[in-house]
Design a protein around this motif. Structure first.
Motif, mmCIF file in Angstrom:
data_model
loop_
_atom_site.group_PDB
_atom_site.id
_atom_site.type_symbol
_atom_site.label_atom_id
_atom_site.label_comp_id
_atom_site.label_asym_id
_atom_site.label_seq_id
_atom_site.Cartn_x
_atom_site.Cartn_y
_atom_site.Cartn_z
ATOM 1 N N LYS A 221 0.822 -1.212 0.000
ATOM 2 C CA LYS A 221 0.000 0.000 0.000
ATOM 3 C C LYS A 221 0.857 1.264 0.000
ATOM 4 O O LYS A 221 0.404 2.332 0.426
ATOM 5 C CB LYS A 221 -0.925 -0.036 1.221
ATOM 6 C CG LYS A 221 -1.837 -1.262 1.230
ATOM 7 C CD LYS A 221 -2.671 -1.360 2.489
ATOM 8 C CE LYS A 221 -3.520 -2.635 2.495
ATOM 9 N NZ LYS A 221 -4.328 -2.784 3.717
ATOM 10 N N ASP A 222 2.093 1.140 -0.458
ATOM 11 C CA ASP A 222 3.028 2.265 -0.547
ATOM 12 C C ASP A 222 3.394 2.461 -2.016
ATOM 13 O O ASP A 222 4.106 1.625 -2.612
ATOM 14 C CB ASP A 222 4.275 1.978 0.293
ATOM 15 C CG ASP A 222 5.235 3.160 0.349
ATOM 16 O OD1 ASP A 222 5.044 4.118 -0.415
ATOM 17 O OD2 ASP A 222 6.190 3.092 1.152
ATOM 18 N N SER A 223 2.928 3.532 -2.607
ATOM 19 C CA SER A 223 3.164 3.756 -4.035
ATOM 20 C C SER A 223 4.612 4.129 -4.345
ATOM 21 O O SER A 223 5.010 4.139 -5.518
ATOM 22 C CB SER A 223 2.234 4.876 -4.544
ATOM 23 O OG SER A 223 2.426 6.067 -3.798
ATOM 24 N N THR A 224 5.427 4.414 -3.308
ATOM 25 C CA THR A 224 6.844 4.713 -3.558
ATOM 26 C C THR A 224 7.681 3.445 -3.656
ATOM 27 O O THR A 224 8.880 3.525 -3.933
ATOM 28 C CB THR A 224 7.406 5.607 -2.438
ATOM 29 O OG1 THR A 224 7.393 4.887 -1.201
ATOM 30 C CG2 THR A 224 6.592 6.884 -2.303
ATOM 31 N N VAL A 225 7.073 2.298 -3.414
ATOM 32 C CA VAL A 225 7.755 1.012 -3.512
ATOM 33 C C VAL A 225 7.315 0.325 -4.802
ATOM 34 O O VAL A 225 6.121 0.355 -5.143
ATOM 35 C CB VAL A 225 7.438 0.119 -2.291
ATOM 36 C CG1 VAL A 225 8.041 -1.266 -2.471
ATOM 37 C CG2 VAL A 225 7.965 0.765 -1.026
ATOM 38 N N ALA A 226 8.260 -0.270 -5.498
ATOM 39 C CA ALA A 226 7.935 -0.952 -6.751
ATOM 40 C C ALA A 226 6.875 -2.023 -6.501
ATOM 41 O O ALA A 226 7.063 -2.901 -5.671
ATOM 42 C CB ALA A 226 9.183 -1.572 -7.352
ATOM 43 N N GLY A 227 5.774 -1.915 -7.213
ATOM 44 C CA GLY A 227 4.692 -2.878 -7.062
ATOM 45 C C GLY A 227 3.646 -2.454 -6.055
ATOM 46 O O GLY A 227 2.590 -3.086 -5.949
ATOM 47 N N GLY A 228 3.893 -1.379 -5.298
ATOM 48 C CA GLY A 228 2.946 -0.916 -4.299
ATOM 49 C C GLY A 228 2.015 0.146 -4.831
ATOM 50 O O GLY A 228 2.287 0.797 -5.839
ATOM 51 N N SER A 229 0.903 0.363 -4.122
ATOM 52 C CA SER A 229 -0.063 1.370 -4.534
ATOM 53 C C SER A 229 -0.836 1.828 -3.312
ATOM 54 O O SER A 229 -1.571 1.045 -2.711
ATOM 55 C CB SER A 229 -1.020 0.812 -5.593
ATOM 56 O OG SER A 229 -2.019 1.755 -5.909
ATOM 57 N N GLY A 230 -0.650 3.082 -2.916
ATOM 58 C CA GLY A 230 -1.369 3.588 -1.761
ATOM 59 C C GLY A 230 -0.613 4.684 -1.057
ATOM 60 O O GLY A 230 0.449 5.143 -1.498
ATOM 61 N N THR A 231 -1.156 5.094 0.102
ATOM 62 C CA THR A 231 -0.630 6.267 0.812
ATOM 63 C C THR A 231 0.292 5.922 1.969
ATOM 64 O O THR A 231 0.786 6.822 2.639
ATOM 65 C CB THR A 231 -1.803 7.104 1.343
ATOM 66 O OG1 THR A 231 -2.593 6.286 2.236
ATOM 67 C CG2 THR A 231 -2.684 7.605 0.207
ATOM 68 N N GLN A 232 0.477 4.633 2.245
ATOM 69 C CA GLN A 232 1.364 4.289 3.354
ATOM 70 C C GLN A 232 2.812 4.653 3.005
ATOM 71 O O GLN A 232 3.232 4.546 1.847
ATOM 72 C CB GLN A 232 1.271 2.796 3.690
ATOM 73 C CG GLN A 232 -0.002 2.385 4.409
ATOM 74 C CD GLN A 232 0.131 1.041 5.101
ATOM 75 O OE1 GLN A 232 1.219 0.669 5.536
ATOM 76 N NE2 GLN A 232 -0.976 0.318 5.211
ATOM 77 N N ARG A 233 3.566 5.080 4.068
ATOM 78 C CA ARG A 233 4.979 5.398 3.905
ATOM 79 C C ARG A 233 5.752 4.775 5.055
ATOM 80 O O ARG A 233 5.292 4.796 6.212
ATOM 81 C CB ARG A 233 5.205 6.914 3.870
ATOM 82 C CG ARG A 233 4.528 7.624 2.707
ATOM 83 C CD ARG A 233 5.108 7.193 1.364
ATOM 84 N NE ARG A 233 4.491 7.919 0.249
ATOM 85 C CZ ARG A 233 3.456 7.467 -0.453
ATOM 86 N NH1 ARG A 233 2.927 6.274 -0.146
ATOM 87 N NH2 ARG A 233 2.966 8.183 -1.453
ATOM 88 N N LEU A 234 6.946 4.286 4.742
ATOM 89 C CA LEU A 234 7.748 3.575 5.732
ATOM 90 C C LEU A 234 8.073 4.443 6.937
ATOM 91 O O LEU A 234 8.035 3.975 8.079
ATOM 92 C CB LEU A 234 9.042 3.056 5.077
ATOM 93 C CG LEU A 234 10.033 2.357 6.026
ATOM 94 C CD1 LEU A 234 9.401 1.104 6.629
ATOM 95 C CD2 LEU A 234 11.307 1.991 5.272
#
Length: 917
Positions: A221-234
């Motif tokens: 659920k993190d769009s900044t990670v390859a394959g992810g999509s969403g608003t979560q951030r590490l």
């Protein structure tokens, strides 16, 4: 360890003139010693660790390891503060730290006094995230005698101002700076309300909270990670969400829970995303969230962990919760979930270099396989206590293994019974599949696959559990047999249905029956036969929770106590003949059985006013007959099990996961046409961190056409941290066409921390066509902390054209705290495939009611005792009739006497004499 290098330099300078070699050796020794000592301490702690979704004890003081919860669990917490105030100290408050980190919230119920109580949401009064009252402790004005203020542990959370204000003038103050940032905690404030505590007979409540644990990072659920999509951030915990996904738990544990100020890792491994194989994690997370046919997610789990826990053990709990395995792929940490895959390649003969050795084990050894698997899970319905799963066993597997091999695997991190049952079945199937192989492959094939993928080879599917390459880039794959059928829902039953326990009953209810008494009586039977009995009476209770009345009675002046019960308490009376003999005065007392259980007491001992009446001729013969017949059925079952096939397949390879070892093989073979002679010797040693194994195999064979002779010897020793095993198996076989003869001996010695066992089995077989003769001898000695047992069995069997004859002689001795028992039995059986006849006898010493007794029983159509003198007729028991020519009897207790021709009858019970013309 730099500190040890410095110490070593000083020592070397003083003793060896500053030698660099001495410095290196001393420093290494110091570091190894420290590491070894710390490892021992951690291992000792780890043995006691039990991983579960429940933290069942209140923790006190500051010397408590940092801990947190992944998923949902029940906890009592760590008590960090206590204060009391108001007139007569009617008010008090406690602070309980539930977990470290930002947690999601409380479930809407708690447990107190052995019951479940709902939480009632109330308006917040300060900085708390939520405030609750407890249902059943709220008065008419809406005020709760128990108030719970919840803080979720988010960064920058405020202080509990209410607690600061009420303790300002007390010796024990809650400071305005006591914000407990980064800690999830509750403030429990109580008011001693007479109605809810004193009048209800309740003391201070001991509360179990049900917590929704950490909010966790999900890279999907993190769009900044390859394959992810969403608003979560590490690096933004406010975007994280709560989950019960085991793969998400595992990733967050590897990333670690960090301190808010220093940033150091408090719990977990503290790895970065660059050290994680996210591709495998994405797959595992999706597998866990996939819905099964029952509409539930495939895998879910919850787990309490602490900063002192061993990382390997914690990761294993998450792996077990998704029937998977940890993975190290080219230096990156990943995980393989329990789910079927599509094989990526087919391994053929052309892909395997012929000049390099391979090690293949198509099935695990008998010591590594089990055919009966049980386990437990954490049941929410049972107030978060462990409950048993339905055991998994397959009769065909038991028959193939030759005996029952049972073990258990607990899934206390799983709270859903269906998921836990599914996991138990998967682990059983994975164990039964069990093939292992270490196979060299070509570079072309090896560079096209990687760890965690499935391939096909020899018509089977294999998981690549390890990928190796040496300095010459020669690639070797370590394979584990697998199959999509392992994860098939077909044939897997739903988990057990757990009925929630009924709340405890007020102890002011009856603790025993009222007006209890005992009298003697007689039960009239056919043809004037009577049996003495005891009659118990009491006042029928008006209490539906009493389900049975239990009676305990004894002959006056003795200590042996007998027991019976009435399951209809409302009857008010119960008659028993169980263990009642004639001519005795009896003492008796009673108590009750209740559902749910509660405080129970015994009535006073009561005594019969007179002795029991004299028993007639049929004195307990029916009971003795039932006992004897049941025992002979047990002996026949032992005979059936004893003559089952016992030969085991030898020459199985062996393997230890993550082990190193050596194999030395010598072979001599000579062949001409269909004539073959060979001698093979193989020595194997293998060690891992947890186990060491040595094995010696010797195989001699000579064959010519259909004639074959073999001699096989297998010797094995194995040691682990808490067990040792030594075994030797010898097998001699000779075959010519359909004729065969075999001799096998098997000797095993096993010892662990709790028990010791030694067995020796010898089997002789001779077979011509369908005709078979067999002789088996088995001797076993077993001892543990509770008992000692020794058994010797000899059996013979012969089959010819559908006719068979069998004999079994067994001697067994058992010593335990409950008593010392011994039995000698002989059983014979013969017949055809349509019917059979059994005869035998047994002699035994046994313990009943704490009293040592002896007995001998005989099963035969005709039982005969003779003096060997033709002038004296024998004593004969036949067709239920005892026949004796002459009897010299002092006293006769009888019911009916009659002449053989029926002319005269004397009824001793009724006191009548009848004479017929």
């Amino acid at each position: 360890m730099a500190i040890f290098t410095g110490i070593a330099t000083a020592i070397a300078g003083a003793l060896f003139g500053g030698s660099a070699l001495a410095t290196s050796l001393i420093g290494g020794a110091l570091a190894f010693g420290a590491k070894f000592a710390i490892g021992k301490i951690q291992a000792a702690k780890q043995v006691k660790q039990k991983y579960t979704a429940v933290q069942g004890e209140i923790q006190f003081g500051g010397d408590v390891p940092v801990g947190t919860l992944y998923g949902v669990g029940k906890t009592k917490g760590q008590r960090a503060f206590y204060a009391k105030w108001d007139k007569g100290n009617k008010r008090n408050a406690e602070v309980f730290i539930l977990a470290n980190g930002w947690c999601d919230g409380l479930e809407p119920y708690v447990y107190m006094y052995g019951e479940k109580y709902d939480l009632v949401a109330q308006a917040t009064i300060g900085n708390e995230v939520a405030r609750y009252g407890v249902q059943g402790f709220i008065d008419g004005d809406g005020n709760s005698a128990i108030s719970i203020r919840f803080y979720d542990g988010r960064p920058g959370q405020g202080v509990d101002q209410r607690l600061v204000d009420v303790t300002a003038n007390l010796g024990n103050k809650w400071k305005a700076t006591s914000k407990l940032s980064g800690m999830c905690y509750v403030v429990v404030e109580r008011y001693y309300h007479l109605e809810f505590f004193r009048d209800a007979g309740r003391g201070k409540p001991d509360i179990d909270f049900v917590l929704r644990g950490l909010r966790e990072y999900d890279p999907r659920k993190d769009s900044t990670v390859a394959g992810g999509s969403g608003t979560q951030r590490l690096n933004t915990p406010s975007t994280w969400v709560h989950t019960k996904n085991p793969a998400v738990h595992r990733l967050n544990y590897q990333l670690g829970l960090h301190a808010l100020v220093s940033g150091r890792t408090l719990i977990g491994e503290g790895k970065s995303l660059g050290q994680i194989d996210l591709a495998t994690y994405f797959v595992a997370m999706n597998v866990c969230d996939t819905l099964r046919a029952n509409g539930k997610k495939t895998y879910e789990c919850s787990l309490f962990v602490s900063g002192d826990d061993d990382h390997t053990e914690v990761l294993k709990q998450f792996d077990d919760a998704m029937a998977g395995y940890g993975l190290n792929r080219r230096g990156l940490s990943g995980v393989i979930p329990g789910a079927p895959q599509i094989p990526v390649k087919d391994l053929t003969v052309a892909d395997i270099p012929v000049d390099r050795a391979k090690d293949v084990q198509f099935r695990p050894s008998a010591f590594e396989r089990f055919n009966h698997l049980s386990g437990q899970f954490t049941s929410i319905q049972s107030m978060w206590n462990p409950e048993s799963l339905k055991p998994v066993y397959v009769n065909a597997d038991i028959a193939a293994d030759g005996r029952n091999r049972q073990t258990s695997i607990d899934f206390l991190q799983v709270t859903d019974p269906d998921i836990a049952q599914y996991l138990l079945n998967i682990r059983y199937r994975q164990n039964r599949m069990g093939g292992k192989a270490t196979v060299p492959v070509s570079r072309r094939f090896g560079l096209a696959v990687q760890e965690g993928e499935w391939i096909t080879w020899r018509g089977k599917s294999w998981l690549i559990s390890e990928w190796r390459a040496d300095e010459r880039l020669r690639i070797t794959l370590v394979l584990s047999e697998t199959s999509a059928a392992i994860y098939d829902d077909d044939g897997i039953e739903p988990g057990p249905i757990v009925v929630p326990p009924t709340p405890p009953i007020n102890p002011s209810l009856l603790s025993t029956v009222q007006n209890f008494n005992v009298t003697v009586g007689m039960i009239n039977g056919a043809q004037g036969y009577d049996t003495p009995a005891l009659l118990f009476t009491w006042t029928p209770p008006d209490d539906p929770t009493i389900t049975a009345v239990r009676f305990f009675y004894r002959i006056e002046g003795t200590t042996e106590i007998f027991e019976d019960q009435c399951t209809s308490p409302e009857d008010g009376s119960f008659r028993t003949t169980k263990n009642v003999v004639s001519g005795k005065v009896y003492n008796a007392r009673a108590t009750i059985t209740t559902v749910p259980d509660r405080l129970r007491t015994f009535t006073p001992w009561m005594t019969t006013a007179q002795p029991t009446g004299l028993q007639t001729l049929l004195t307990g013969l029916q009971q003795l007959q039932d006992d004897a017949l049941n025992r002979f059925k047990e002996l026949q079952q032992e005979m059936d099990e004893f003559f089952r096939p016992r030969l085991v397949e030898l020459l199985d390879a062996f393997s230890l996961e993550g082990a190193v070892g050596q194999i030395e093989r010598q072979q001599i073979v000579a062949t001409i046409g269909d004539a073959l002679a060979q001698i093979t010797e193989e020595r194997r040693v293998r060690v891992s961190e947890n186990e060491a194994t040595a094995q010696f195999l010797r195989f001699l064979q000579s064959s010519l056409g259909t004639t074959n002779a073999r001699l096989i010897i297998e010797e094995t020793t194995r040691a682990t941290a808490d067990s040792a095993l030594s075994s030797q198996i010898t097998q001699l076989t000779a075959e010519t066409g359909n004729n065969a003869a075999a001799i096998q001996t098997e000797a095993t010695a096993r010892a662990n921390a709790d028990s010791a066992l030694s067995t020796q089995i010898t089997s002789l077989d001779a077979e011509v066509g369908d005709n078979l003769a067999r002789l088996i001898q088995e001797e076993t000695a077993r001892a543990d902390g509770d008992s000692a047992n020794a058994t010797s069995i000899n059996g013979v069997s012969a089959d010819f054209n559908g006719r068979f004859a069998q004999g079994l002689v067994k001697f067994e001795a058992v010593a335990a705290p409950t008593g010392v028992d011994a039995r000698f039995s002989v059983l014979l059986r013969a017949g055809t495939s349509q019917s059979f006849k059994v005869s035998g006898f047994y002699i035994e010493l046994y313990t009943e009611g704490g009293v040592q007794k002896s007995r001998m029983a005989v099963e035969a159509d005709q039982f005969l005792v003779t003096s060997g003198n033709s002038r004296h007729y024998p004593l004969v028991y036949e067709n239920g009739v005892l026949k004796l020519a002459v009897a010299d009897i002092g006293t006769v207790n009888s019911g009916l006497l009659q002449s053989l021709n029926g002319k005269m009858k004397i009824n001793l019970n009724n006191g009548t004499i009848e004479i017929f013309s």
